[in-house]
Design a protein around this motif. Structure first.
Motif, mmCIF file in Angstrom:
data_model
loop_
_atom_site.group_PDB
_atom_site.id
_atom_site.type_symbol
_atom_site.label_atom_id
_atom_site.label_comp_id
_atom_site.label_asym_id
_atom_site.label_seq_id
_atom_site.Cartn_x
_atom_site.Cartn_y
_atom_site.Cartn_z
ATOM 1 N N LYS A 266 11.646 55.411 -54.489
ATOM 2 C CA LYS A 266 12.468 56.608 -54.661
ATOM 3 C C LYS A 266 12.188 57.348 -55.971
ATOM 4 O O LYS A 266 12.097 58.585 -55.959
ATOM 5 C CB LYS A 266 13.949 56.265 -54.557
ATOM 6 C CG LYS A 266 14.828 57.520 -54.545
ATOM 7 C CD LYS A 266 16.284 57.210 -54.293
ATOM 8 C CE LYS A 266 17.109 58.489 -54.246
ATOM 9 N NZ LYS A 266 18.536 58.212 -53.995
ATOM 10 N N LYS B 140 16.790 64.125 -50.339
ATOM 11 C CA LYS B 140 18.006 64.049 -49.519
ATOM 12 C C LYS B 140 18.146 62.688 -48.858
ATOM 13 O O LYS B 140 19.256 62.160 -48.715
ATOM 14 C CB LYS B 140 17.983 65.155 -48.465
ATOM 15 C CG LYS B 140 19.297 65.367 -47.741
ATOM 16 C CD LYS B 140 19.233 66.601 -46.864
ATOM 17 C CE LYS B 140 20.578 66.874 -46.196
ATOM 18 N NZ LYS B 140 20.532 68.103 -45.354
ATOM 19 N N GLU B 141 17.019 62.134 -48.434
ATOM 20 C CA GLU B 141 17.005 60.799 -47.833
ATOM 21 C C GLU B 141 15.734 60.090 -48.293
ATOM 22 O O GLU B 141 14.691 60.728 -48.452
ATOM 23 C CB GLU B 141 17.013 60.875 -46.301
ATOM 24 C CG GLU B 141 18.232 61.526 -45.688
ATOM 25 C CD GLU B 141 18.101 61.684 -44.181
ATOM 26 O OE1 GLU B 141 17.120 61.134 -43.616
ATOM 27 O OE2 GLU B 141 18.943 62.364 -43.582
ATOM 28 N N HIS B 142 15.841 58.772 -48.481
ATOM 29 C CA HIS B 142 14.652 57.989 -48.841
ATOM 30 C C HIS B 142 14.662 56.687 -48.067
ATOM 31 O O HIS B 142 15.684 56.000 -47.981
ATOM 32 C CB HIS B 142 14.618 57.687 -50.343
ATOM 33 C CG HIS B 142 13.446 56.844 -50.742
ATOM 34 N ND1 HIS B 142 13.510 55.466 -50.823
ATOM 35 C CD2 HIS B 142 12.169 57.185 -51.036
ATOM 36 C CE1 HIS B 142 12.326 55.007 -51.176
ATOM 37 N NE2 HIS B 142 11.495 56.015 -51.306
ATOM 38 N N GLY B 143 13.518 56.377 -47.483
ATOM 39 C CA GLY B 143 13.380 55.138 -46.738
ATOM 40 C C GLY B 143 12.037 54.491 -46.997
ATOM 41 O O GLY B 143 11.211 55.011 -47.767
ATOM 42 N N ARG C 92 9.118 66.645 -45.433
ATOM 43 C CA ARG C 92 9.188 65.195 -45.295
ATOM 44 C C ARG C 92 7.887 64.561 -45.771
ATOM 45 O O ARG C 92 6.806 64.920 -45.303
ATOM 46 C CB ARG C 92 9.451 64.793 -43.843
ATOM 47 C CG ARG C 92 9.799 63.305 -43.686
ATOM 48 C CD ARG C 92 9.912 62.896 -42.217
ATOM 49 N NE ARG C 92 10.881 63.672 -41.495
ATOM 50 C CZ ARG C 92 12.193 63.424 -41.480
ATOM 51 N NH1 ARG C 92 12.679 62.424 -42.180
ATOM 52 N NH2 ARG C 92 13.010 64.185 -40.763
ATOM 53 N N HIS D 235 14.747 68.483 -49.825
ATOM 54 C CA HIS D 235 15.507 69.672 -49.479
ATOM 55 C C HIS D 235 15.434 70.659 -50.634
ATOM 56 O O HIS D 235 15.777 70.327 -51.775
ATOM 57 C CB HIS D 235 16.959 69.314 -49.195
ATOM 58 C CG HIS D 235 17.774 70.456 -48.665
ATOM 59 N ND1 HIS D 235 19.130 70.522 -48.762
ATOM 60 C CD2 HIS D 235 17.395 71.608 -48.020
ATOM 61 C CE1 HIS D 235 19.573 71.641 -48.213
ATOM 62 N NE2 HIS D 235 18.537 72.310 -47.761
ATOM 63 N N ALA E 184 10.472 60.129 -46.842
ATOM 64 C CA ALA E 184 11.499 60.694 -47.703
ATOM 65 C C ALA E 184 11.694 62.155 -47.312
ATOM 66 O O ALA E 184 10.722 62.882 -47.096
ATOM 67 C CB ALA E 184 11.113 60.585 -49.173
#
Length: 202
Positions: free
Chosen positions: A162, A189-192, A152, A199, A196
């Motif tokens: 991103k 896999k996820e971005h905020g 992370r 994986h 982020a």
């Protein structure tokens, strides 16, 4: 040169997302080697007069590789190159990964990665991140809840958009593949706004 949204759409959008544009997050810094390695790979070289202030000065007067520069300026240089030299994000990311591929192909890194595993590389990556950057973090796998192949990125609001996180993922993928896992992939896999999730798949 003044910043033109037409000429630098991604860079302009990035700066507009930050609380103080160029002056945002002064405590977040990165070694100058990061941007210099990127600029050295450009052919033809980037000229200072192609860039807006203040990042033009990083080309006109390259900083010592061991010195720290603001992370916002570093990201701005990467996004400026994307705006000026590449038609798509995919082409830009492929080029960035090629820089890492060449770096990890050196004899020293081939020996180090011969005995590496993805989890070892992720843990080592967290330490290497901290050696090059201050104010942001790549968490080690052991600090996460479940999957040992997760990492992370943690950062202040909007510091890493991103596409930039995808560029980081490409660099990690190059390292994992250099370890012998030729078909491995690393995805965002996820971005905020402030983190982020990466994986490793293989």
């Amino acid at each position: 040169m003044e910043l033109s949204a037409a000429r630098f759409p991604r860079l302009s959008a990035y700066l507009a997302s930050l609380p103080k544009e160029w002056d945002s997050y002064p405590d977040c810094v990165v070694k100058a080697a990061t941007y210099r390695q990127m600029l050295d790979a450009l052919d033809p070289p980037l000229r200072a007069d192609e860039l807006p202030a203040p990042i033009a000065d990083y080309v006109a007067h390259p900083r010592p590789v061991s010195s720290y520069v603001p992370e916002v300026h570093n990201i701005a240089l990467y996004l400026a190159v994307r705006d000026l030299r590449f038609k798509t994000d995919a082409a830009w990311l492929d080029w960035i990964e090629g820089i890492f591929d060449a770096f990890y192909a050196s004899p020293l890194y081939r020996v180090l990665f011969f005995v590496a595993t993805p989890s070892m590389l992720l843990k080592g990556g967290a330490k290497r991140w901290a050696q090059f950057r201050k104010g942001t973090k790549l968490e080690r796998a052991s600090e996460l809840e479940s999957d040992k192949h997760l990492g992370r990125l943690v950062y202040p609001p909007q510091l890493f958009p991103k596409p930039v996180c995808e560029a980081f993922a490409r660099g990690i993928r190059a390292a994992v593949r250099a370890s012998g896992l030729k078909h491995a992939d690393v995805i965002v896999k996820e971005h905020g706004p402030t983190s982020a999730l990466l994986h490793i798949q293989y």
